[in-house]
Design an enzyme around this catalytic site. Sequence first.
Site, PDB file in Angstrom:
ATOM      1  N   HIS A 495     -12.007 -13.948 -18.770  1.00 34.94           N
ATOM      2  CA  HIS A 495     -12.771 -14.487 -19.902  1.00 34.94           C
ATOM      3  C   HIS A 495     -14.170 -13.896 -19.979  1.00 34.94           C
ATOM      4  O   HIS A 495     -14.573 -13.051 -19.177  1.00 34.94           O
ATOM      5  CB  HIS A 495     -12.820 -16.019 -19.845  1.00 34.94           C
ATOM      6  CG  HIS A 495     -13.500 -16.603 -18.641  1.00 34.94           C
ATOM      7  ND1 HIS A 495     -14.782 -16.301 -18.265  1.00 34.94           N
ATOM      8  CD2 HIS A 495     -13.066 -17.519 -17.732  1.00 34.94           C
ATOM      9  CE1 HIS A 495     -15.119 -16.993 -17.193  1.00 34.94           C
ATOM     10  NE2 HIS A 495     -14.085 -17.733 -16.833  1.00 34.94           N
ATOM     11  N   CYS A 503     -11.666 -17.670 -11.886  1.00 28.32           N
ATOM     12  CA  CYS A 503     -11.344 -16.714 -12.946  1.00 28.32           C
ATOM     13  C   CYS A 503     -12.108 -15.406 -12.769  1.00 28.32           C
ATOM     14  O   CYS A 503     -12.971 -15.282 -11.921  1.00 28.32           O
ATOM     15  CB  CYS A 503     -11.678 -17.307 -14.310  1.00 28.32           C
ATOM     16  SG  CYS A 503     -10.697 -18.754 -14.727  1.00 28.32           S
TER      17      CYS A 503
END
Length: 623
Positions: A495, A503
Amino acid sequence: MTGATRALTAPDAFNCVAPRQSARNKGEDMAPCLRGPLRIALLLLGLAVPISERASAAIDPTLALFLGYSKAINVVAISPNGRQAVTGGQDNLVRLWDVPTGLLLRTLDAQAIRIYALAFSPDGQFILAAGADATLRLFAVKTGELVTTMEGHASDVLSVAIAPDGRRALSASKDKTLKLWDLETGQLAKTLEGHSSDVTAVVFAPDGGRALSASADKTLKLWNLETGQPESTFEGHGDAVTSLAVSPDGLQAVSASKDKTLKLWDVGSGHLLRTFEGHPSETTTLAFANGGRILSGGADRTLKLWDAQTGALVRTFEGHADAVASVAVSVDGSLAISGSPDKMLKIWDLDGGHVRRTIDLQSETFSPNGYRNFFKGVSAAKTADPAEVDKRLREKGMKRGDPVFLRIFKADLEAELWIKGVDGFALFATYPICAWSGQLGPKLAEGDAQTPEGFYTIGKGQLNPNSRYHRAFNIGYPNLFDRAYSRTGSHLMVHGACASIGCYAMTDAFIDELWLLVTAALDAGQERVGVHAFPFRMTDERLAAFDWHPWADFWRDLKPAYDLFEESRIPPQVSVCNKRYVVQPGRTDSKSAPALRVACPQPPLASTRLAPVALPKPDHRFP
């Protein structure tokens, strides 16, 4: 990710950065609220009872946590191959680092409150640690397990050394003695007595039969380890000797002292060869470097590189905000590592004269247990320019909509985007990863703040154009392999922005560019985009350097996919068999990366030809 994260309305709202609210963490969450008032109270107490600069080592560990000493570095050592470094300080943790990347590989609980002494075994397989509890502990690098505990000193151990054969160790203590240990049994072999004050440093001679020690009594002593008696005493310093090193050939020794000097000695005769002056305050640490050079560190916050033969100052290194407590030099002499009470670990290029890397132990990068679990940087610009992307595509003979393939390298902080052409995939761009979290190794469980490693795919249903972090691709963790090990987790993304707990954060500009190309490929018919997440670039040399690591076997199973793509530039086919990845060459005509499936290699089919059958002999009794 946490259960609380899944309960949010947006699929990845708070993805990878939601605070964990377990009961265990509530006390930690309150710590920032209490830290300010407690520090003010302790500061007022300090005004009434002044604490000297040198008194920090004696501060009660509970107070030290609030005064900020807990992560001060007292000692550093570097492995024989120069690949790993180990640090110890005011807390009870020994930290093992990967030197080229600056990644924290492992923490070892030395249970000593203050670590003063560290040494690698000659083969790099063990670490010897000691400190304020007067105990020596031998750890296995590969497993992190405590192998041997050695007790016998009556006070703090200030220095340790391991013999060239790896079978014995020496320790130096504030109890004025040195002790010789059998590392195979953990038994005390001999006690060496002769210094009249703290023994501050000890090193083996290259032959392993002698050793040199330094003391606060201003002297050095050369010991015969067979007899346990000193062969000679070196005198000449005007104050306590703080550090000691022996040249690789064993012919010379150099010592550092509170008298602000270094002294070079002839080991055989004990004669003083040269005095080095240049530090304006006490000299705290030193090491031999290659090319006949000596590196020293001092309370003046600098390191100085000297020519041992002429005494000339070659270079001064500046960057620490407090005294240089310890320094170590790689075997090839190309780099040095220094630690300080400023909680900084610095890796220096000795020839270039600059800092290669700085590791701040106060950073939010490190959690209370010492592991990297929150790494963040500064986000880049908020948008990508589609026209500029199209121009770069045309220059490479590519266009939006061509099939794409992603490779991620955690330790290298890089993500590659490859685009399919006539002769396979070609590299379009390499993007810096702004943030990832956890350690090297795969993700194991929900809430472990670990970024995944392995083979994943992205389909249209895994796109989130309205992520809290600009845009996001869900990589599809857990995959079939992860589920075979009952691993849990959700909403593991690539992201935007630059913060992560699980992430890969790419910044908004770079996720914009990836979004343009990934979504265009999916819209043009590519059913799934392959994502290969590796711990690092899987070269033979790099994998061999991590052979000791607990995830080395897992990484060896990832390497065939890396190798096949490097050779063919075609993404390989990956499946799962018996809880292991199975990798086969990819198809040149394939546009998509299929989702993982169970597919065990089939044994060759048995021959269908019938074996000859023995028929009964005719019965001649019948016509």
